[in-house]
Design a protein around this motif. Sequence first.
Motif, PDB file in Angstrom:
ATOM      1  N   ASP A 108       1.230   8.886   0.211  1.00  0.00           N
ATOM      2  CA  ASP A 108       0.208   9.882   0.587  1.00  0.00           C
ATOM      3  C   ASP A 108      -0.508   9.480   1.872  1.00  0.00           C
ATOM      4  O   ASP A 108      -1.718   9.671   2.011  1.00  0.00           O
ATOM      5  CB  ASP A 108      -0.806  10.094  -0.551  1.00  0.00           C
ATOM      6  CG  ASP A 108      -0.187  10.736  -1.775  1.00  0.00           C
ATOM      7  OD1 ASP A 108       0.716  11.595  -1.612  1.00  0.00           O
ATOM      8  OD2 ASP A 108      -0.591  10.384  -2.897  1.00  0.00           O
ATOM      9  N   GLY A 109       0.241   8.902   2.802  1.00  0.00           N
ATOM     10  CA  GLY A 109      -0.300   8.566   4.115  1.00  0.00           C
ATOM     11  C   GLY A 109      -1.037   7.249   4.188  1.00  0.00           C
ATOM     12  O   GLY A 109      -1.567   6.902   5.252  1.00  0.00           O
ATOM     13  N   ASP A 110      -1.117   6.491   3.120  1.00  0.00           N
ATOM     14  CA  ASP A 110      -1.837   5.215   3.133  1.00  0.00           C
ATOM     15  C   ASP A 110      -0.876   4.059   2.847  1.00  0.00           C
ATOM     16  O   ASP A 110      -0.698   3.651   1.701  1.00  0.00           O
ATOM     17  CB  ASP A 110      -2.960   5.231   2.104  1.00  0.00           C
ATOM     18  CG  ASP A 110      -3.799   3.956   2.146  1.00  0.00           C
ATOM     19  OD1 ASP A 110      -3.612   3.121   3.072  1.00  0.00           O
ATOM     20  OD2 ASP A 110      -4.642   3.786   1.241  1.00  0.00           O
ATOM     21  N   ILE A 111      -0.279   3.528   3.906  1.00  0.00           N
ATOM     22  CA  ILE A 111       0.678   2.427   3.775  1.00  0.00           C
ATOM     23  C   ILE A 111       0.005   1.058   3.849  1.00  0.00           C
ATOM     24  O   ILE A 111       0.689   0.037   3.781  1.00  0.00           O
ATOM     25  CB  ILE A 111       1.785   2.511   4.842  1.00  0.00           C
ATOM     26  CG1 ILE A 111       1.189   2.396   6.247  1.00  0.00           C
ATOM     27  CG2 ILE A 111       2.610   3.780   4.681  1.00  0.00           C
ATOM     28  CD1 ILE A 111       2.211   2.147   7.331  1.00  0.00           C
ATOM     29  N   SER A 112      -1.322   1.026   3.945  1.00  0.00           N
ATOM     30  CA  SER A 112      -2.025  -0.243   4.184  1.00  0.00           C
ATOM     31  C   SER A 112      -1.682  -1.321   3.158  1.00  0.00           C
ATOM     32  O   SER A 112      -1.554  -2.490   3.521  1.00  0.00           O
ATOM     33  CB  SER A 112      -3.539  -0.019   4.243  1.00  0.00           C
ATOM     34  OG  SER A 112      -4.010   0.535   3.030  1.00  0.00           O
ATOM     35  N   ALA A 113      -1.506  -0.960   1.901  1.00  0.00           N
ATOM     36  CA  ALA A 113      -1.237  -1.958   0.856  1.00  0.00           C
ATOM     37  C   ALA A 113       0.144  -2.592   0.994  1.00  0.00           C
ATOM     38  O   ALA A 113       0.370  -3.696   0.485  1.00  0.00           O
ATOM     39  CB  ALA A 113      -1.368  -1.321  -0.529  1.00  0.00           C
ATOM     40  N   ILE A 114       1.064  -1.913   1.689  1.00  0.00           N
ATOM     41  CA  ILE A 114       2.438  -2.434   1.794  1.00  0.00           C
ATOM     42  C   ILE A 114       2.895  -2.568   3.253  1.00  0.00           C
ATOM     43  O   ILE A 114       4.080  -2.740   3.510  1.00  0.00           O
ATOM     44  CB  ILE A 114       3.431  -1.552   0.997  1.00  0.00           C
ATOM     45  CG1 ILE A 114       3.410  -0.103   1.494  1.00  0.00           C
ATOM     46  CG2 ILE A 114       3.152  -1.643  -0.489  1.00  0.00           C
ATOM     47  CD1 ILE A 114       4.503   0.769   0.901  1.00  0.00           C
ATOM     48  N   LYS A 115       1.963  -2.535   4.176  1.00  0.00           N
ATOM     49  CA  LYS A 115       2.322  -2.603   5.601  1.00  0.00           C
ATOM     50  C   LYS A 115       3.144  -3.846   5.955  1.00  0.00           C
ATOM     51  O   LYS A 115       4.147  -3.729   6.661  1.00  0.00           O
ATOM     52  CB  LYS A 115       1.074  -2.498   6.472  1.00  0.00           C
ATOM     53  CG  LYS A 115       1.410  -2.314   7.939  1.00  0.00           C
ATOM     54  CD  LYS A 115       0.204  -1.880   8.724  1.00  0.00           C
ATOM     55  CE  LYS A 115       0.512  -1.786  10.181  1.00  0.00           C
ATOM     56  NZ  LYS A 115       1.116  -0.571  10.616  1.00  0.00           N
TER      57      LYS A 115
END
Length: 186
Positions: A108-115
């Motif tokens: 949902d547009g939030d890749i921060s946790a798996i960047k």
Amino acid sequence: MKSLCSLSVAAALLFSGQTLAATEIAGIELPGSVMMQDTQLTLNGAGVRSKFFMDLYVGSLYLPTAAHDLKQVLAEPSALVRLNITSGLITADKMRDAINEGFELATDGDISAIKPQITEFMGLFDEAIQEGDQFSFLTTANSVTSYKNGKLLSTIEGEAFRTALLSIWLGDDPAQNSLKKAMLGH
């Protein structure tokens, strides 16, 4: 008695949704089962990823037991997504772009946790991609092991990454709905 037993096994396989026979899709021969890391996986389903009326790759899903949605796939001890490249139009840059877009949609547009995992995964597509190449992504609880043409490339840890990767093809906003349905055996 032996034929009755064989008939029972055949019926059980038929009703379980598992396929043991090899299948050909878009000129790609897909085995009915594969052995990965000492685990027998059976073809759950396969289909063609196309864009603008051109076939790009055959995507297939192998599992220990049949599954028909992402939740069931994630509950399996292992799952194998295999991409057989059928078009010379796919380049490493285009593959990276498509995979990045897939991760965006899957999270949902939030890749921060798996960047960090995505960055490592994108390194798999540094070399040229050619028609006939095969990418295999074996997922187990908390990890994804990647292969290109049978050669081990990397293992990336993280359940959120594994879930996002599988969601690219099997999630709510997949790369292609018809491919998702085919891989899930619909």
